[in-house]
Design a protein around this motif. Structure first.
Motif: not given
Length: 213
Positions: A176-181, A203-206
């Motif tokens: 997941x590229x978006x997690x943790x800022x 955002x299940x499919x991120x």
């Protein structure tokens, strides 16, 4: 003439008497020798018979050790991790806490001696970190964001274990590229479909598949 004949008979009798004891002693000597040989024979046989038993006992010990090493598997750890991950996919903090406690117990029950000696130290380092993460997830019902923070670290631990020992089932490392800022985080999945445990239904499919084990 009669006196000469009588003298010969007496002389013959005397010689016969002297030879008899010698023959008896020879017979006794032969008998004692036979008895002695008979008594010592079983002792030799018992020693010969005992040797194969000792050799057999020595051969069985390494087999037990080899069997113990072959019995080690990380599959129970992976199973509990996947249950925990799927609970967070469903936004289920209680289910995640329950799975975290089960995972902690599973790791604690691992017999380190059953692990190949060359991998024991590395396993122990990974397992110690995984236990800490599982414990935090298990103790924080109602705090799903905190559980997900520890899932990110736990997922690295599980990835390292799979790289070290392999897995009997097909697994995927997702990212997941978006997690943790925006720093991103990985997780392990049993399916190729993306189901994000860090955002759940939000955002299940991120994310995307980065590696297949």
């Amino acid at each position: 003439m009669k006196h000469i004949i009588v003298s010969i008979i007496i002389l013959t009798a005397v010689i016969s008497c002297k030879q008899s004891p010698n023959k008896e002693s020879e017979l006794k000597t032969q008998d004692s020798t036979s008895i002695s040989e008979t008594k010592t024979a079983p002792l030799h046989d018992s020693l010969v018979a005992a040797e194969p038993v000792s050799a057999t006992a020595q051969k069985t010990e390494p087999v037990k050790t080899e069997t113990q090493v072959q019995n080690f598997s990380i599959e129970p750890i992976i199973k509990d991790y996947l249950a925990l991950k799927n609970a967070l996919v469903a936004d289920n903090d209680k289910g995640a806490a329950s799975a975290g406690k089960k995972l902690l117990a599973t790791i604690k029950n691992v017999d380190v001696k059953s692990i190949p000696s060359g991998k024991q130290k590395e396993y122990q380092e990974i397992a110690d970190n995984a236990k800490e993460n599982a414990e935090h997830i298990g103790d924080n019902t109602g705090k799903i964001d905190h559980q997900r923070e520890h899932l990110a670290s736990l997922s690295k631990d599980v990835s390292d274990l799979i790289a070290l020992f392999g897995s009997s089932q097909k697994l995927y490392q997702d990212h997941c590229p978006m997690y943790n800022d925006g720093k991103g985080a990985v997780w392990i999945s049993e399916t190729k479909d993306i189901k994000n445990p860090y955002y759940g239904n939000q955002m299940l499919s991120c994310g995307s598949v980065k590696k297949q084990f």
